[in-house]
Design an enzyme around this catalytic site. Structure first.
Site, PDB file in Angstrom:
ATOM      1  N   HIS A  20       0.915  -1.144  -0.071  1.00 52.22           N
ATOM      2  CA  HIS A  20       0.126   0.081  -0.227  1.00 52.22           C
ATOM      3  C   HIS A  20       0.961   1.438  -0.043  1.00 52.22           C
ATOM      4  O   HIS A  20       0.589   2.218  -0.744  1.00 52.22           O
ATOM      5  CB  HIS A  20      -0.831   0.145   1.335  1.00 52.22           C
ATOM      6  N   LYS A  44     -16.576  -6.332   7.598  1.00 60.92           N
ATOM      7  CA  LYS A  44     -15.180  -7.307   7.752  1.00 60.92           C
ATOM      8  C   LYS A  44     -15.062  -7.253   9.201  1.00 60.92           C
ATOM      9  O   LYS A  44     -15.178  -6.415   9.599  1.00 60.92           O
ATOM     10  CB  LYS A  44     -13.996  -6.837   6.965  1.00 60.92           C
ATOM     11  N   ARG A  93      -2.481  -6.108  -8.400  1.00 63.93           N
ATOM     12  CA  ARG A  93      -1.356  -7.179  -8.140  1.00 63.93           C
ATOM     13  C   ARG A  93      -1.320  -8.553  -9.108  1.00 63.93           C
ATOM     14  O   ARG A  93      -0.316  -9.106  -9.566  1.00 63.93           O
ATOM     15  CB  ARG A  93      -1.454  -7.779  -6.783  1.00 63.93           C
TER      16      ARG A  93
END
Length: 163
Positions: A20, A44, A93
């Site tokens: 990050h 979450k 990614r």
């Protein structure tokens, strides 16, 4: 003179990783201001509270005057608009990330036509790092976690896990 462009980099950051950090530092060189949007993540179960995630993120970027950190809940669209941003930065990614982020970018374009999504790819040495893996390694006692987070975040992880 170039236009002043505000970009938002949203995420849960539980915890913020070197991956990050790499993305946000690079974004800070591209845009006049980068607002790191730390999601409340009501959907979450996070290891760190919202306040802890905000504090860690602010500490990591305290050396960058054009990076600010703020929390948000609800639609990222509303946060982006509240910041006056014209760009949302997202990291890719892998191909799996691309599939998800491409769909998300399309939906966000319908929700906020005047905002562009800009994808950045990670540096080779951070492309495999994820908060999920960092939490798992730390929880299972792996000292290697120090390779994936800043010293400030490592201290918080070790404190949280009482090691």
């Amino acid at each position: 003179m170039a236009a002043q462009v505000i970009a938002v980099y949203p995420g849960t950051f539980d915890p913020i990783t070197l991956g990050h950090e790499d993305m946000i530092r690079r974004a800070s060189q591209l845009f006049s201001q980068v607002v790191v949007g730390v999601a409340t993540a009501h959907h979450k179960k996070t290891m760190f509270s919202l306040e802890e995630r905000l504090a860690m993120t602010r500490e990591v970027f305290s050396d960058l005057p054009n990076v600010s950190v703020a929390s948000f809940e609800g639609l990222v669209r509303d946060f982006v608009r509240a910041q006056g941003a014209k760009v949302m930065v997202r990291g890719l990614r892998s191909g799996t990330d691309f599939d998800y982020e491409f769909q998300l970018a399309g939906m966000n374009k319908h929700l906020m036509e005047d905002v562009e999504t800009v994808f950045l790819t990670p540096s080779a040495d951070t492309m495999f790092i994820s908060s999920t893996l960092v939490r798992e390694i730390a929880t299972l006692g792996g000292d290697e976690v120090r390779k994936f987070v800043s010293p400030a975040v490592l201290a918080q992880l070790l404190s949280k896990l009482k090691r």
